[in-house]
Scaffold this motif. Structure first.
Motif, PDB file in Angstrom:
ATOM      1  N   ILE A   2       0.830  -1.208   0.000  1.00 52.56           N
ATOM      2  CA  ILE A   2       0.000   0.000   0.000  1.00 52.56           C
ATOM      3  C   ILE A   2       0.869   1.264   0.000  1.00 52.56           C
ATOM      4  CG2 ILE A   2      -0.299   0.120   2.507  1.00 52.56           C
ATOM      5  CD1 ILE A   2      -3.173   1.004   2.020  1.00 52.56           C
ATOM      6  N   CYS A   3       2.014   1.208   0.676  1.00 52.26           N
ATOM      7  CA  CYS A   3       2.900   2.380   0.695  1.00 52.26           C
ATOM      8  C   CYS A   3       3.551   2.591  -0.670  1.00 52.26           C
ATOM      9  CB  CYS A   3       3.947   2.235   1.797  1.00 52.26           C
ATOM     10  SG  CYS A   3       3.217   2.430   3.450  1.00 52.26           S
ATOM     11  N   GLU A   4       3.912   1.508  -1.323  1.00 53.91           N
ATOM     12  CA  GLU A   4       4.473   1.636  -2.666  1.00 53.91           C
ATOM     13  C   GLU A   4       3.417   2.156  -3.641  1.00 53.91           C
ATOM     14  OE1 GLU A   4       5.190  -0.855  -0.525  1.00 53.91           O
ATOM     15  OE2 GLU A   4       7.239  -0.117  -0.290  1.00 53.91           O
ATOM     16  N   THR A   5       2.170   1.732  -3.448  1.00 53.99           N
ATOM     17  CA  THR A   5       1.082   2.232  -4.293  1.00 53.99           C
ATOM     18  C   THR A   5       0.921   3.733  -4.099  1.00 53.99           C
ATOM     19  OG1 THR A   5      -0.029   0.089  -4.140  1.00 53.99           O
ATOM     20  CG2 THR A   5      -1.354   1.942  -4.894  1.00 53.99           C
ATOM     21  N   PHE A   6       0.978   4.198  -2.840  1.00 50.39           N
ATOM     22  CA  PHE A   6       0.898   5.641  -2.590  1.00 50.39           C
ATOM     23  C   PHE A   6       2.037   6.356  -3.306  1.00 50.39           C
ATOM     24  CE2 PHE A   6       2.063   9.547  -0.533  1.00 50.39           C
ATOM     25  CZ  PHE A   6       0.847  10.209  -0.432  1.00 50.39           C
ATOM     26  N   ARG A   7       3.241   5.853  -3.140  1.00 47.74           N
ATOM     27  CA  ARG A   7       4.411   6.488  -3.784  1.00 47.74           C
ATOM     28  C   ARG A   7       4.241   6.551  -5.303  1.00 47.74           C
ATOM     29  NH1 ARG A   7       9.045   7.333  -0.743  1.00 47.74           N
ATOM     30  NH2 ARG A   7       9.083   6.338   1.289  1.00 47.74           N
ATOM     31  N   ASN A   8       3.727   5.484  -5.901  1.00 48.97           N
ATOM     32  CA  ASN A   8       3.537   5.465  -7.352  1.00 48.97           C
ATOM     33  C   ASN A   8       2.457   6.442  -7.804  1.00 48.97           C
ATOM     34  OD1 ASN A   8       5.515   3.525  -7.713  1.00 48.97           O
ATOM     35  ND2 ASN A   8       4.073   1.819  -7.615  1.00 48.97           N
ATOM     36  N   GLU A   9       1.397   6.564  -7.014  1.00 46.98           N
ATOM     37  CA  GLU A   9       0.304   7.465  -7.384  1.00 46.98           C
ATOM     38  C   GLU A   9       0.663   8.930  -7.142  1.00 46.98           C
ATOM     39  OE1 GLU A   9      -3.821   5.082  -6.967  1.00 46.98           O
ATOM     40  OE2 GLU A   9      -2.874   5.560  -5.050  1.00 46.98           O
ATOM     41  N   TYR A  10       1.612   9.168  -6.232  1.00 44.32           N
ATOM     42  CA  TYR A  10       1.959  10.544  -5.852  1.00 44.32           C
ATOM     43  C   TYR A  10       3.464  10.772  -5.966  1.00 44.32           C
ATOM     44  CZ  TYR A  10      -2.783  11.197  -4.216  1.00 44.32           C
ATOM     45  OH  TYR A  10      -4.147  11.326  -4.164  1.00 44.32           O
ATOM     46  N   LEU A  11       4.052  10.368  -7.071  1.00 46.17           N
ATOM     47  CA  LEU A  11       5.493  10.516  -7.279  1.00 46.17           C
ATOM     48  C   LEU A  11       5.966  11.950  -7.071  1.00 46.17           C
ATOM     49  CD1 LEU A  11       6.166   8.283 -10.409  1.00 46.17           C
ATOM     50  CD2 LEU A  11       7.016   7.926  -8.081  1.00 46.17           C
ATOM     51  N   GLU A  12       5.186  12.909  -7.549  1.00 47.10           N
ATOM     52  CA  GLU A  12       5.597  14.315  -7.447  1.00 47.10           C
ATOM     53  C   GLU A  12       5.530  14.849  -6.019  1.00 47.10           C
ATOM     54  OE1 GLU A  12       1.155  14.580  -8.531  1.00 47.10           O
ATOM     55  OE2 GLU A  12       2.771  13.183  -8.790  1.00 47.10           O
ATOM     56  N   PHE A  13       4.970  14.052  -5.093  1.00 48.13           N
ATOM     57  CA  PHE A  13       4.842  14.506  -3.712  1.00 48.13           C
ATOM     58  C   PHE A  13       5.743  13.726  -2.762  1.00 48.13           C
ATOM     59  CE2 PHE A  13       0.755  15.684  -5.659  1.00 48.13           C
ATOM     60  CZ  PHE A  13       0.817  17.049  -5.455  1.00 48.13           C
ATOM     61  N   GLU A  14       6.813  13.187  -3.268  1.00 42.88           N
ATOM     62  CA  GLU A  14       7.767  12.446  -2.439  1.00 42.88           C
ATOM     63  C   GLU A  14       8.237  13.292  -1.253  1.00 42.88           C
ATOM     64  OE1 GLU A  14       9.970   9.085  -1.353  1.00 42.88           O
ATOM     65  OE2 GLU A  14       8.551   9.226  -3.003  1.00 42.88           O
ATOM     66  N   CYS A  15       8.377  14.599  -1.467  1.00 40.57           N
ATOM     67  CA  CYS A  15       8.820  15.494  -0.391  1.00 40.57           C
ATOM     68  C   CYS A  15       7.784  15.615   0.728  1.00 40.57           C
ATOM     69  CB  CYS A  15       9.162  16.870  -0.949  1.00 40.57           C
ATOM     70  SG  CYS A  15       7.762  17.711  -1.690  1.00 40.57           S
ATOM     71  N   CYS A  16       6.547  15.201   0.486  1.00 39.74           N
ATOM     72  CA  CYS A  16       5.499  15.269   1.511  1.00 39.74           C
ATOM     73  C   CYS A  16       5.543  14.086   2.462  1.00 39.74           C
ATOM     74  CB  CYS A  16       4.127  15.346   0.849  1.00 39.74           C
ATOM     75  SG  CYS A  16       3.901  16.820  -0.176  1.00 39.74           S
ATOM     76  N   ILE A  17       6.329  13.072   2.134  1.00 40.91           N
ATOM     77  CA  ILE A  17       6.482  11.928   3.028  1.00 40.91           C
ATOM     78  C   ILE A  17       7.477  12.339   4.111  1.00 40.91           C
ATOM     79  CG2 ILE A  17       7.220   9.527   3.239  1.00 40.91           C
ATOM     80  CD1 ILE A  17       6.301   9.175   0.300  1.00 40.91           C
ATOM     81  N   LYS A  18       6.962  12.544   5.303  1.00 40.41           N
ATOM     82  CA  LYS A  18       7.771  13.056   6.408  1.00 40.41           C
ATOM     83  C   LYS A  18       8.473  11.955   7.192  1.00 40.41           C
ATOM     84  CE  LYS A  18       6.712  17.163   5.342  1.00 40.41           C
ATOM     85  NZ  LYS A  18       7.706  17.893   4.573  1.00 40.41           N
ATOM     86  N   TYR A  19       8.002  10.722   7.011  1.00 43.31           N
ATOM     87  CA  TYR A  19       8.602   9.612   7.756  1.00 43.31           C
ATOM     88  C   TYR A  19       8.275   8.316   7.020  1.00 43.31           C
ATOM     89  CZ  TYR A  19       9.430   6.103  11.303  1.00 43.31           C
ATOM     90  OH  TYR A  19       9.889   5.004  11.965  1.00 43.31           O
ATOM     91  N   ASP A  20       9.219   7.389   7.019  1.00 43.86           N
ATOM     92  CA  ASP A  20       9.005   6.047   6.480  1.00 43.86           C
ATOM     93  C   ASP A  20       9.935   5.120   7.243  1.00 43.86           C
ATOM     94  OD1 ASP A  20       8.681   3.703   5.053  1.00 43.86           O
ATOM     95  OD2 ASP A  20       8.910   4.630   3.089  1.00 43.86           O
ATOM     96  N   GLY A  21       9.365   4.300   8.115  1.00 42.49           N
ATOM     97  CA  GLY A  21      10.184   3.408   8.920  1.00 42.49           C
ATOM     98  C   GLY A  21       9.368   2.657   9.949  1.00 42.49           C
TER      99      GLY A  21
END
Length: 155
Positions: A2-21
């Protein structure tokens, strides 16, 4: 997934991901309001800034989205002073924007949290926006919780 799906759908918003871990404590804070996931199970989480990042337009939107990547659970977070009806509308507008996306469709559960400085008893008659939000969340095996700051959700 699901996280990879979010990243793929919102590639241009990678900077909005404040945490991943998978840290034990995963907090967000704004204007003296705070929400944290106490990740005792050490699941993988992403924290995404929604307000003024994924959604920049002058429309209502919540502050953050937590994604439990392992269990496919979404947590929409609004850090709010005391205007709970506005917070409900903000979460509802955000859900409506995201529910057409694959990451939302593939989620197992969706929860919403309004983190407030003051928590009052709900009125005897709920406003229509609250009923709509409750229905939307129940359809995704979730619920709305209105909690007092600071709040820590244990998962």
């Amino acid at each position: 997934m699901i996280c990879e799906t979010f990243r793929n759908e919102y590639l241009e918003f990678e900077c909005c991901i404040k945490y991943d871990g998978n840290d034990e404590i995963i907090p967000v804070e704004e204007n003296d309001k705070s929400f944290a996931i106490n990740n005792i199970s050490r699941k993988r989480f992403m924290v995404i800034r929604i307000d003024d990042c994924v959604i920049r337009q002058e429309q209502m939107k919540c502050d953050y989205l937590y994604v439990n990547c392992d269990d496919r659970i979404l947590y929409f977070i609004e850090l709010k002073g005391s205007h709970k009806l506005k917070a409900i509308k903000q979460i509802l507008m955000t859900l409506n924007r995201f529910k057409i996306n694959e990451f939302y469709k593939n989620s197992k559960s969706v929860y919403a949290y309004i983190v407030s400085s003051v928590v009052n008893n709900p009125p005897n008659v709920l406003p229509p926006e609250r009923i709509r939000l409750d229905t939307e969340l129940e359809n995704k095996n979730g619920e709305l919780e209105i909690v007092q700051t600071p709040y820590e959700k244990i998962v």
